[in-house]
Design a protein around this motif. Structure first.
Motif: not given
Length: 267
Positions: A39-44
């Motif tokens: 459910g996470a939104f992770v940006s790189i």
């Protein structure tokens, strides 16, 4: 360092590294350890040429890493997983020009899915990206931003456990980019999706994510992992005016600048 995955971690990356072999081997990825909770939104983000796309190829099973392991839902990734979808930057090359918009979306669905359910999934996905009336059109009849919406709709219809996105908005104008950013926040909320989003745009990484991972220059490692504790729903104007937003984006910009300058001769 060993990663202790929890029950809520959907994607686990442990000791990931990659070297391009050749007459002069090039180490693109040094060592990456991180997890992506369900459910996470992770940006790189990271300096240009730091290996972000190489990393995504390894995570998606398109490329075998030189070392380390990737696990999706606890299972090692040894090929392209069924529960994963990837949206590329070059939307024009990822869509079939001879298929209609609806045909492009339906192409990824299981062949044994009943006809009525296939049609319902296609329509639901088109509605979610604001293209409910465009099913009969062809990709070449749409603007660049609309074509990228079709690529996103196709990923939504597939119902993946995790969506990987490789700088998907880099090729559109600023106004369309803002619209697509807000679209991603809306579909993430609607479908409860887990998203790993690679971008070179620092503001975009902070605006979209729950957490931002900053990579070093190649061979890449994680310089810092930053939680983004900004209120939701987010707004293109008011969110970017918040002191916390300005502080985060400035901090990330300094990290990337410092990484980009490493190894350069002093002026």
């Amino acid at each position: 360092m060993s990663i202790q995955a929890t029950a809520t971690d959907l994607l686990t990356i442990e000791g990931l590294g990659h070297v391009y072999e050749g007459t002069e081997p090039f180490e693109a990825i040094g060592k990456l350890d991180f997890t992506v909770p369900e459910g996470a939104f992770v940006s790189i983000v990271g300096p240009s040429g730091c290996g972000k796309t190489t990393m995504l190829r390894c995570l998606s099973g398109l490329m075998k890493p030189t070392r380390g392991e990737v696990r999706l839902e606890g299972e090692p990734v040894t090929g392209v997983p069924r529960d994963l979808a990837l949206v590329f930057q070059d939307y024009s090359r990822s869509l079939f020009p001879w298929r209609t918009v609806a045909g492009n979306i339906a192409y990824v669905l299981p062949r044994d899915l009943p006809k009525a359910e296939r049609a319902a999934r296609v329509q639901e996905s088109l509605d979610a990206v604001g293209l409910g009336e465009a099913g009969a059109k062809y990709p070449w009849q749409l603007s660049g931003g609309m074509q990228q919406r079709v690529a996103i709709a196709r990923a939504l219809a597939y119902r993946p456990a995790i969506l990987l996105m490789d700088e998907p908005f880099a090729s559109v104008d600023a106004q369309t980019r803002a619209e697509l950013e807000d679209l991603m926040l809306a579909v993430r909320e609607q479908f409860g999706m887990t998203i790993l989003f690679v971008t070179h745009d620092i503001d975009e990484s902070v605006y979209l994510a729950d957490r931002v991972l900053v990579l070093s220059k190649s061979p890449s490692t994680i310089v810092e992992s930053l939680d983004v504790d900004l209120p939701r729903p987010r707004d293109q104007v008011s969110t970017r005016e918040l002191d916390d937003f300005v502080h985060l984006r400035s901090h990330i910009a300094r990290l990337i600048r410092d990484q980009s300058m490493k190894g350069r001769p002093a002026a």
